[in-house]
Design a protein around this motif. Sequence first.
Motif, short mmCIF file in Angstrom:
data_model
loop_
_atom_site.label_atom_id
_atom_site.label_comp_id
_atom_site.label_asym_id
_atom_site.label_seq_id
_atom_site.Cartn_x
_atom_site.Cartn_y
_atom_site.Cartn_z
N ASP A 1 -3.80 -8.76 9.23
CA ASP A 1 -1.89 -8.17 9.70
C ASP A 1 -1.50 -9.17 9.73
O ASP A 1 -1.24 -10.12 10.27
CB ASP A 1 -2.61 -7.78 10.87
N LEU A 2 -0.34 -8.84 9.10
CA LEU A 2 1.20 -9.89 8.71
C LEU A 2 2.48 -9.99 10.18
O LEU A 2 2.86 -10.98 10.34
CB LEU A 2 1.85 -9.68 7.99
N THR B 1 10.12 6.77 2.44
CA THR B 1 8.84 6.46 2.35
C THR B 1 8.36 7.19 3.32
O THR B 1 9.22 6.71 4.08
CB THR B 1 8.57 5.15 2.33
N LYS C 1 5.46 7.79 9.97
CA LYS C 1 4.52 6.57 10.81
C LYS C 1 5.13 5.68 12.23
O LYS C 1 4.45 5.86 12.82
CB LYS C 1 4.51 5.01 9.57
N LYS D 1 -2.05 -3.54 5.68
CA LYS D 1 -3.14 -4.04 6.52
C LYS D 1 -4.37 -3.26 7.14
O LYS D 1 -5.79 -3.31 6.99
CB LYS D 1 -2.26 -3.29 7.76
N ASN D 2 -3.77 -1.79 6.67
CA ASN D 2 -4.51 -0.47 7.63
C ASN D 2 -5.01 -0.76 5.37
O ASN D 2 -4.80 -0.43 4.61
CB ASN D 2 -3.60 0.81 6.94
N TYR E 1 15.19 -3.61 16.11
CA TYR E 1 15.14 -3.66 13.96
C TYR E 1 16.74 -4.60 12.98
O TYR E 1 15.85 -5.14 12.70
CB TYR E 1 14.91 -1.93 13.72
N LYS F 1 16.44 -7.61 11.10
CA LYS F 1 16.52 -7.34 9.42
C LYS F 1 18.05 -7.95 9.38
O LYS F 1 17.72 -8.44 8.13
CB LYS F 1 16.72 -5.88 8.98
N VAL G 1 15.03 5.32 2.49
CA VAL G 1 14.57 5.08 1.64
C VAL G 1 13.49 6.05 1.74
O VAL G 1 13.03 6.41 2.67
CB VAL G 1 14.23 3.65 1.46
N ASN H 1 7.95 -8.06 2.32
CA ASN H 1 8.72 -6.46 2.18
C ASN H 1 7.70 -5.86 3.18
O ASN H 1 8.78 -4.90 4.09
CB ASN H 1 8.10 -5.55 0.84
N GLY I 1 18.64 1.50 2.41
CA GLY I 1 19.52 1.76 3.48
C GLY I 1 18.41 3.33 3.33
O GLY I 1 16.77 2.82 3.59
N SER J 1 0.78 -0.93 0.61
CA SER J 1 -0.16 0.27 0.35
C SER J 1 1.02 1.20 0.04
O SER J 1 0.53 2.46 -0.28
CB SER J 1 -0.78 -0.48 1.67
N SER J 2 1.73 1.46 0.26
CA SER J 2 2.63 2.66 -0.15
C SER J 2 4.36 2.67 -0.29
O SER J 2 4.67 1.20 0.45
CB SER J 2 2.51 3.18 1.14
N ILE K 1 8.60 1.44 -0.81
CA ILE K 1 8.96 0.11 -1.32
C ILE K 1 7.99 -0.79 -2.50
O ILE K 1 7.40 -0.90 -3.34
CB ILE K 1 10.24 -0.38 -1.01
N ARG L 1 -5.25 3.28 3.38
CA ARG L 1 -4.73 3.00 2.45
C ARG L 1 -4.70 2.02 1.27
O ARG L 1 -3.88 2.43 -0.30
CB ARG L 1 -3.30 2.73 3.47
N1 NAP Z 1 12.26 3.11 4.17
C1 NAP Z 1 13.26 2.93 4.60
O1 NAP Z 1 13.74 3.75 4.72
C2 NAP Z 1 13.86 1.90 4.91
C3 NAP Z 1 14.95 1.25 3.95
C4 NAP Z 1 15.48 -0.20 4.83
C5 NAP Z 1 14.22 -1.20 4.82
N2 NAP Z 1 13.36 -1.32 4.25
C6 NAP Z 1 12.12 -1.83 4.77
O2 NAP Z 1 11.24 -2.01 3.56
C7 NAP Z 1 9.66 -2.60 3.71
C8 NAP Z 1 8.32 -1.40 3.25
O3 NAP Z 1 8.92 -0.21 3.50
P1 NAP Z 1 8.48 1.48 3.11
O4 NAP Z 1 9.51 2.16 3.42
O5 NAP Z 1 8.02 1.07 2.11
O6 NAP Z 1 7.68 1.13 4.36
P2 NAP Z 1 6.12 1.99 4.25
O7 NAP Z 1 5.94 2.97 3.32
O8 NAP Z 1 5.42 1.90 5.60
O9 NAP Z 1 5.03 0.60 3.80
C9 NAP Z 1 4.88 -0.78 4.41
C10 NAP Z 1 4.25 -1.20 3.94
O10 NAP Z 1 4.23 -2.21 5.35
C11 NAP Z 1 2.73 -2.48 4.72
N3 NAP Z 1 2.81 -3.23 6.61
C12 NAP Z 1 3.27 -2.59 7.66
N4 NAP Z 1 2.76 -3.56 9.10
C13 NAP Z 1 2.55 -4.48 8.47
C14 NAP Z 1 1.30 -5.52 8.89
N5 NAP Z 1 1.06 -4.90 10.35
N6 NAP Z 1 0.23 -6.72 8.43
C15 NAP Z 1 0.33 -6.14 7.16
N7 NAP Z 1 1.18 -5.05 6.00
C16 NAP Z 1 1.36 -4.67 6.51
C17 NAP Z 1 2.02 -1.37 5.50
O11 NAP Z 1 1.03 -1.23 5.06
P3 NAP Z 1 -0.28 -0.91 5.57
O12 NAP Z 1 -0.45 0.54 4.63
O13 NAP Z 1 -1.01 -1.14 6.29
O14 NAP Z 1 0.29 -0.01 6.85
C18 NAP Z 1 2.76 -0.65 4.17
O15 NAP Z 1 2.34 -1.61 2.89
C19 NAP Z 1 10.00 -3.03 5.35
O16 NAP Z 1 10.43 -3.87 5.47
C20 NAP Z 1 11.23 -1.34 6.18
O17 NAP Z 1 11.46 -2.55 6.51
C21 NAP Z 1 12.82 0.48 4.49
#
Ligand code: NAP
Length: 251
Positions: free
Chosen positions: A57-58, A180, A185, A34-35, A145, A149, A178, A80, A176, A11-12, A14, A38
């Motif tokens: 809810d994963l 998003t 949140k 989950k949400n 975290y 990871k 990203v 992801n 690193g 939903s958002s 990556i 969104r």
């Molecule tokens: N952003 C960074 O800097 C960064 C860096 C390294 C790694 N990552 C990793 O990249 C991945 C994606 O993160 P993002 O930055 O793209 O974050 P994001 O924009 O907040 O997206 C997270 C996604 O995961 C879903 N999610 C979260 N909790 C959940 C749950 N309990 N059940 C089902 N879905 C759930 C969210 O859905 P909802 O709409 O329901 O919340 C959303 O679709 C994550 O694993 C994060 O650790 C991110």
Amino acid sequence: MAKRALITGFSSGIGLAYSKYLVNESWNLDLVSKNEDRSKKSEMILNYKHANFHNADLSKKESIANIVTNFKTPDLIIANAGIAINGAIGKLSDIEKNEAYYLMCGGVIDLIEGFIPRMIEKGSGRIVIISSIGAITAMPKSSIYSSIKSGIYAYGKSISAELKNKGISVTVSLPGYVRTPAHKKAGLDHLENKVPKWMWVSAETVVKETEKASRAGKAEIIPGIVYRITKPFLKLQSAIRIWQSITRRNQ
Ligand SMILES: NC(=O)c1ccc[n+]([C@@H]2O[C@H](COP(=O)([O-])OP(=O)(O)OC[C@H]3O[C@@H](n4cnc5c(N)ncnc54)[C@H](OP(=O)(O)O)[C@@H]3O)[C@@H](O)[C@H]2O)c1
């Protein structure tokens, strides 16, 4: 016949960028987040008739069990979904820690192990795990975290080697910073301004470089040239101190 991908956390960020990428290539998609609000918004953005949208809810074992039992076998899994859980030592509750572990590590393992026998039977498939650069570098105040990871990174690298001769590739991506909604949140919106611009990578770059690595059968990818160049220095004490000062809140 079009191939089928399962993306968690579509939903958002990556996950949404990955969904757009695969829509452009006409994949059949199973998309989970989950949400509900969104999810609906992102469903409208994607506007794609070959996608099934699911809310679950994963961080709960039963959600993963339900996916493994009821979804068609994917040709590609993008594990992801995740959150930017953070807090000093001892500050997170057991529930917060356990849910985060299951969402980003234990549940990813259950999901993959649920589908692997069927993928092996087909003799083909790809798995992409979105870990983090935090898996291989110290992250003060994000130790939980970082350990989650690292756990999924170790698992992904191991099964990558194990499945090499079975026609299934496994790629762990270690992004690193990203751009998003994840940091906002998690109440980490100060990072937007504190982390220098050159340290941010776009979600589109993460997807493009991760997909390229997965298609080439690589076990690991660090998206973004800046992180690839700095990788050898990430374990140095000075790098950890710089990281700490960059990410510290001012107040
Ligand atoms: N952003 C960074 O800097 C960064 C860096 C390294 C790694 N990552 C990793 O990249 C991945 C994606 O993160 P993002 O930055 O793209 O974050 P994001 O924009 O907040 O997206 C997270 C996604 O995961 C879903 N999610 C979260 N909790 C959940 C749950 N309990 N059940 C089902 N879905 C759930 C969210 O859905 P909802 O709409 O329901 O919340 C959303 O679709 C994550 O694993 C994060 O650790 C991110």
